[in-house]
Design a protein around this motif. Structure first.
Motif, PDB file in Angstrom:
ATOM      1  N   ASP A   1      -7.944  -4.618  -5.807  1.00 29.63           N
ATOM      2  CA  ASP A   1      -8.067  -4.002  -4.488  1.00 29.63           C
ATOM      3  C   ASP A   1      -9.426  -4.344  -3.898  1.00 29.63           C
ATOM      4  O   ASP A   1     -10.462  -4.038  -4.494  1.00 29.63           O
ATOM      5  N   SER A   2      -9.428  -4.948  -2.721  1.00 28.81           N
ATOM      6  CA  SER A   2     -10.667  -5.428  -2.120  1.00 28.81           C
ATOM      7  C   SER A   2     -11.542  -4.313  -1.564  1.00 28.81           C
ATOM      8  O   SER A   2     -12.677  -4.557  -1.170  1.00 28.81           O
TER       9      SER A   2
ATOM     10  N   TYR B   1      -6.180 -12.297  -4.079  1.00 29.56           N
ATOM     11  CA  TYR B   1      -6.950 -12.352  -5.322  1.00 29.56           C
ATOM     12  C   TYR B   1      -6.049 -12.740  -6.495  1.00 29.56           C
ATOM     13  O   TYR B   1      -6.433 -13.544  -7.355  1.00 29.56           O
TER      14      TYR B   1
ATOM     15  N   SER C   1     -10.416   4.168   0.497  1.00 29.37           N
ATOM     16  CA  SER C   1      -9.887   3.178  -0.447  1.00 29.37           C
ATOM     17  C   SER C   1      -8.715   3.718  -1.258  1.00 29.37           C
ATOM     18  O   SER C   1      -7.995   2.944  -1.890  1.00 29.37           O
TER      19      SER C   1
ATOM     20  N   GLN D   1       1.890  -7.415   3.236  1.00 26.91           N
ATOM     21  CA  GLN D   1       1.808  -7.498   1.782  1.00 26.91           C
ATOM     22  C   GLN D   1       3.153  -7.858   1.167  1.00 26.91           C
ATOM     23  O   GLN D   1       3.227  -8.712   0.273  1.00 26.91           O
TER      24      GLN D   1
ATOM     25  N   ASP E   1     -16.239 -11.257  -3.041  1.00 18.62           N
ATOM     26  CA  ASP E   1     -15.196 -12.203  -2.667  1.00 18.62           C
ATOM     27  C   ASP E   1     -14.334 -12.560  -3.873  1.00 18.62           C
ATOM     28  O   ASP E   1     -14.487 -11.994  -4.962  1.00 18.62           O
TER      29      ASP E   1
ATOM     30  N   SER F   1     -12.233  -2.172   7.614  1.00 19.71           N
ATOM     31  CA  SER F   1     -10.991  -1.919   6.882  1.00 19.71           C
ATOM     32  C   SER F   1     -10.175  -0.825   7.558  1.00 19.71           C
ATOM     33  O   SER F   1     -10.711   0.043   8.251  1.00 19.71           O
TER      34      SER F   1
ATOM     35  N   CYS G   1     -16.460  -4.531   4.965  1.00 25.91           N
ATOM     36  CA  CYS G   1     -15.571  -3.442   4.554  1.00 25.91           C
ATOM     37  C   CYS G   1     -15.482  -2.341   5.606  1.00 25.91           C
ATOM     38  O   CYS G   1     -14.529  -1.547   5.593  1.00 25.91           O
TER      39      CYS G   1
ATOM     40  N   THR H   1      -4.165  -6.534  -3.177  1.00 24.91           N
ATOM     41  CA  THR H   1      -4.822  -7.713  -2.616  1.00 24.91           C
ATOM     42  C   THR H   1      -4.231  -8.966  -3.251  1.00 24.91           C
ATOM     43  O   THR H   1      -4.769  -9.533  -4.208  1.00 24.91           O
TER      44      THR H   1
ATOM     45  N   THR I   1       0.835  -1.194   0.000  1.00 27.80           N
ATOM     46  CA  THR I   1       0.000   0.000   0.000  1.00 27.80           C
ATOM     47  C   THR I   1       0.872   1.247   0.000  1.00 27.80           C
ATOM     48  O   THR I   1       1.954   1.267   0.593  1.00 27.80           O
TER      49      THR I   1
END
Length: 291
Positions: free
Chosen positions: A33-34, A102, A45, A262, A71, A228, A225, A99, A10
């Motif tokens: 990006d979730s 994913y 976000s 990450q 998801d 977050s 969310c 993310t 990030t």
């Protein structure tokens, strides 16, 4: 058509780099990006604005409202939709975001034939212990507070009668994105911390608190969310548990921890990638498109 993924922690500059590359290489962008998938979550976000996106087609941004579940299965559906669009319109595809889970699912695929997850009909800790006794090797890789993966493993057991390890052995994953070239942005630790601190301050100054007030009123605190980073700390501030200064410090600290996770994930899960500082990575990517 060429397709690449740009990853990094990030605040590493992924979005700006992807926009720059996309404008040069006739590419569309799929956000990895979730949080960016949710409408109404703009500041928390750090999604690119409509102005920043310009005429570059984006997928994975503003796809659903915060009270709608999103998801990895839905992400893979988005990827297929984005790729189909790219092929039809003679475009390249850039996947960009933090993310990593994913991206890993996109490369490795998902096992078929079972629901993505089911609601637990027993307490989470009991489900974990049950699964641990059945399949110790598999469950050792899952944290006790990882509700998503526990529900996934529990769904496999309840619906098939098999341990997760046995199920995955009998139902091997089928890759979705084959031969995807991955590029990773690298930063020195202290430089990244400074970038995170600066971005956190900008987010708060840009109206993060008002955004979270709006989100809570419209959607309550129930959606996933709302837990977050950036949102959950602001809710604590609104509850009177933090001062504004403490809010900024806590968001920065939690974001730094996220960046570390990450980087660790990217290092362990994507060994076949090109990693470089952002200035040099720009050239690395453009050279790949010219091959």
């Amino acid at each position: 058509m060429k397709e690449i993924a740009i990853i990094g922690s990030t605040a590493s500059g992924k979005t700006a780099l992807s926009l720059q590359i996309a404008s040069i290489t006739n590419s569309i962008i799929l956000s990895l990006d979730s949080l960016c998938v949710y409408k109404d979550i703009e500041i928390a976000s750090a999604k690119p604005t409509v102005q920043e996106r310009g005429d570059i087609v984006h997928f994975g941004i503003d796809e659903v409202f915060p009270n709608i579940n999103f998801d990895v299965i839905k992400f893979i559906e988005l990827y297929k939709k984005a790729k189909e669009y790219a092929l039809k319109n003679d475009k390249n595809l850039i996947i960009v975001g933090g993310t990593g889970f994913y991206l890993k699912a996109l490369i490795e695929g998902l096992s078929q034939g079972v629901e993505s997850k089911i609601e637990l009909d027993i307490p989470q800790n009991e489900a974990y212990e049950l699964l641990y006794n059945i399949d110790k090797e598999y469950m050792q890789r899952i944290e006790k507070n990882d509700r998503y993966r526990i529900e996934k493993a529990y769904a496999i057991y309840k619906q098939t009668g098999l341990s997760p390890s046995s199920y995955f052995e009998q139902n091997p994953k089928i890759p979705v994105a084959k031969n995807l070239k991955i590029f990773e942005i690298l930063w020195e630790k202290d430089e990244l911390k400074n970038r995170i601190s600066q971005r956190t301050k900008i987010m708060i100054d840009s109206g993060l608190i008002d955004e979270v007030i709006f989100l809570e009123r419209k959607y309550t605190r129930e959606p996933n969310c709302m837990a977050s980073i950036g949102i959950v700390e602001t809710l604590e501030y609104l509850d009177g548990k933090l001062t504004k200064r403490e809010l900024e410090e806590k968001i920065s600290a939690n974001t730094i921890k996220l960046a570390k996770r990450q980087n660790t994930f990217n290092k362990s899960q994507f060994p076949e990638k090109t990693s470089n500082i952002i200035e040099n990575l720009n050239s690395d990517i453009l050279k790949y498109f010219l091959l």
